[in-house]
Design an enzyme around this catalytic site. Structure first.
Site, PDB file in Angstrom:
ATOM      1  N   LYS A 128       4.553  10.855   0.387  1.00 51.88           N
ATOM      2  CA  LYS A 128       4.870   9.697  -0.461  1.00 51.88           C
ATOM      3  C   LYS A 128       4.368  10.018  -1.856  1.00 51.88           C
ATOM      4  CE  LYS A 128       4.478   5.910   2.806  1.00 51.88           C
ATOM      5  NZ  LYS A 128       3.712   4.707   3.071  1.00 51.88           N
TER       6      LYS A 128
ATOM      7  N   HIS B 153       0.877   7.553  -6.510  1.00 49.22           N
ATOM      8  CA  HIS B 153       1.212   6.572  -7.542  1.00 49.22           C
ATOM      9  C   HIS B 153      -0.008   6.111  -8.326  1.00 49.22           C
ATOM     10  CE1 HIS B 153      -0.265   3.350  -5.093  1.00 49.22           C
ATOM     11  NE2 HIS B 153       0.522   3.711  -4.100  1.00 49.22           N
TER      12      HIS B 153
ATOM     13  N   HIS C 284      -3.225   5.088  -6.649  1.00 52.58           N
ATOM     14  CA  HIS C 284      -4.084   6.198  -6.227  1.00 52.58           C
ATOM     15  C   HIS C 284      -4.811   6.807  -7.422  1.00 52.58           C
ATOM     16  CE1 HIS C 284      -1.201   6.382  -2.696  1.00 52.58           C
ATOM     17  NE2 HIS C 284      -2.366   6.070  -2.180  1.00 52.58           N
TER      18      HIS C 284
HETATM   19  N1  ARG Z   1      -4.193   6.341   2.394  1.00 51.07           N
HETATM   20  C1  ARG Z   1      -4.605   4.995   2.110  1.00 51.07           C
HETATM   21  C2  ARG Z   1      -3.626   4.369   1.109  1.00 51.07           C
HETATM   22  O1  ARG Z   1      -2.988   5.059   0.373  1.00 51.07           O
HETATM   23  C3  ARG Z   1      -6.006   4.902   1.551  1.00 51.07           C
HETATM   24  C4  ARG Z   1      -7.102   5.425   2.455  1.00 51.07           C
HETATM   25  C5  ARG Z   1      -8.441   4.877   2.097  1.00 51.07           C
HETATM   26  N2  ARG Z   1      -9.482   5.384   2.915  1.00 51.07           N
HETATM   27  C6  ARG Z   1      -9.740   5.009   4.164  1.00 51.07           C
HETATM   28  N3  ARG Z   1     -10.728   5.580   4.805  1.00 51.07           N
HETATM   29  N4  ARG Z   1      -9.025   4.094   4.767  1.00 51.07           N
HETATM   30  O2  ARG Z   1      -3.518   3.173   1.054  1.00 51.07           O
END
Ligand code: ARG
Length: 569
Positions: free
Chosen positions: A126, A129, A132
């Site tokens: 993905k 963005h 992030h």
């Molecule tokens: N990949 C997730 C997202 O983009 C964020 C992960 C954050 N870290 C975790 N341990 N859940 O929304």
């Protein structure tokens, strides 16, 4: 360095029998200098001492004993006690400290403590963005600052490389793989497949079912599914790396969600044994109603596959064992507040020491709103970070071309200015606030921006250049720095260490970015009010030295935020 907050809180503690540690946290720095250098609000003690704040203030003032070389005057103003410090002592202390160390503000207060910071954590296949970006920037700043304060810090990029969306992608790839050039443009092409397969799922229940099964197969190690998944992951990481290179981001661990696939059975096992894991409509859940959370935490879906939450629970176990953390921070947008509430609550059932469950903290932040509207992967309306950062660089270059066409290394400087502007913007307000992303505001050299901090730093550099050299500390007399604008600037320089501590207390990097703005403004004011290069050698030495101190703090502070400083611009 002398710690005035410590001195004041000690003296108050001696006459009130309240813990010095607690009192210290109440001390404020007044905005107006006629309210003293430090103020102690007595409102906080009114309940405990059963007296009116003003009476408490008067009482304390009568009894308190201070060293007159440190505190020269104490005044009662309403419910406040205002302390006036010996400014010359402060100036002497700051100058000495600046001369002694290359790493001003660095400390060891975190020694022996372990902090794990989970940040950036984009999702494979993905687009990376702008949300992030915030996580990457906020997490990165916290990482640097914790480290600077002596904490043993581990940065984890918890990649979203697992979950049902991979079942969908695999299905889409199976159906239409050849139509897309994934090697050449992995994220764009995979996004297209993702959008298309989502449409197909909406229309046909069977397709959705196939997707779910693909993920189940992936979890079970089916070679075909694993092979495709690995390819998606590798290609995505290559693209993310471009963004990390631009931002200068580094991680100690890249263990993403998939890393926990073989660590989840243990979680489920522990939860089974608590008797709290219950069946509901074919899924396994933990009900959290009695904890004030209305949505249950789903641990296993109807078809037996695991969830985002289960993987986070496995990660908590793993991080407790591997890093023995005192704090484990999760930097994501506030959209995930419920998720982390659930996970932190269920984590209490894992049989971990309280040290660990108390150390879990969601460091949430607001959304980035673009003038073009909101962003979502499913609809495909996304501003890609790589494009955004490159646009920042080219806009910075244009500004430089206008302002200073003669400048050498324009490209390198444009990169520092453009990227610095984007990073600073992300850190400049309280993190929970939503942020509006607008180019003109971000890149304004006069505004409260990254370029303004850089510009002020460059100004300190050119003053030093004009002066020829940084004077020897022995030739710097603090008598020459007791005017209002010098004092205001040096008081800020003095408080740098305390500011960094506040950042870690609240996990709020904007405390540092606001501070840098205040310091840059104070210096600009000093610069406008004082001629620096003058005939009187000792006046010049003092002013040049102040300039040197400010430059040092601006640079150290900006670098801790992840912003590189140009030497010219
Ligand atoms: N990949 C997730 C997202 O983009 C964020 C992960 C954050 N870290 C975790 N341990 N859940 O929304």
């Amino acid at each position: 360095m002398i710690d005035f907050k410590e001195i004041i809180s000690n003296a108050i503690s001696n006459v009130t029998n309240i813990s010095q540690y607690e009192l210290k946290t109440y001390i404020e720095v007044p905005k107006e200098s006629n309210n003293g250098d430090y103020a102690f609000p007595c409102f906080r003690l009114a309940k405990e001492l059963k007296k009116a704040p003003q009476i408490i203030a008067t009482d304390i003032k009568e009894k308190i004993e201070v060293n007159e070389n440190e505190i020269i005057k104490i005044e009662v103003a309403g419910g406040y006690l205002n302390f006036f410090i010996n400014k010359k002592l402060l100036v002497d202390e700051v100058l000495q400290e600046i001369s002694k160390t290359e790493e001003y503000g660095k400390s060891e207060i975190g020694k022996g403590k372990n902090v794990v910071i989970d940040y950036s954590s984009p999702n494979i296949a993905k687009p990376f963005h702008i949300g992030h970006l915030r996580s990457t920037v906020i997490g990165g700043a916290l990482y640097n600052i914790y480290k600077y304060l002596g904490y043993n810090t581990t940065g984890v990029n918890h990649l979203g490389d697992y979950g049902t969306q991979f079942g969908k992608l695999i299905e889409g790839y199976k159906l239409w793989g050849e139509e897309y050039d994934i090697e050449k443009n992995p994220i764009d092409e995979l996004t297209k497949i993702y959008i298309r397969i989502n449409e197909a799922c909406k229309e046909d229940e069977q397709v959705l079912e196939n997707c779910r099964n693909n993920f189940k197969k992936l979890e079970n190690g089916d070679p075909y599914c694993v092979e495709i998944w690995e390819k998606f992951r590798e290609l995505s990481l290559k693209e993310f790396q471009k963004v990390y290179d631009l931002l200068g981001s580094k991680f100690d661990s890249w263990n993403g969600e998939a890393f926990y696939s073989d660590k989840m059975p243990e979680v489920i096992d522990i939860l089974e044994k608590t008797g709290k894991l219950i069946e509901s409509q074919g899924a396994k859940i933990i009900d959290l109603e009695d904890k004030g959370i209305n949505t249950p935490c789903i641990i296993e879906k109807t078809n037996g596959s695991t969830t985002y939450a289960t993987r986070d629970l496995a990660a908590i176990l793993y991080r407790a064992r591997t890093y023995d953390f005192d704090k484990a921070l999760y930097v994501t947008s506030y959209e995930q507040v419920l998720h982390f509430k659930q996970v932190f609550e269920v984590a209490k059932l894992l049989g971990l020491d309280e040290k660990y469950t108390n150390g879990l903290e969601h460091v949430s932040f607001g959304m980035v709103l673009l003038p073009t509207g909101k962003m979502s992967t499913r609809e495909g309306n996304v501003v890609k970070l790589n494009d955004l950062l490159n646009e920042a660089i080219s806009r910075a270059k244009e500004i430089i071309e206008q302002k200073n066409p003669q400048l050498e290394n324009k490209d390198e400087i444009a990169k520092k200015v453009g990227i610095g502007a984007v990073i600073f913007n992300d850190l400049s307000n309280n993190r929970v606030k939503d942020e509006i992303f607008e180019w003109d505001t971000i890149l304004n050299f006069q505004g409260e921006t990254g370029p303004y901090i850089q510009y002020t730093y460059v100004r300190t550099k050119s003053v030093l250049e004009k002066a020829g050299q940084v004077p020897d500390i022995k030739d710097v007399k603090s008598e020459n720095l007791l005017d209002e604008s010098s004092i205001r600037t040096l008081k800020l320089v003095y408080s740098f260490e305390d500011i960094l501590k506040q950042v870690t207390d609240k996990n709020e990097p904007s405390i540092l970015s606001r501070y840098l703005i205040d310091l840059a403004k104070a210096y600009s004011n000093f610069y406008n009010e004082n001629k620096i290069i003058v005939d009187k050698k000792d006046v010049q030495n003092a002013r040049v030295y102040l300039t040197y101190a400010v430059g040092k703090v601006l640079k150290t502070g900006a670098e801790l935020l992840g912003i590189e400083m140009p030497e010219k611009m």
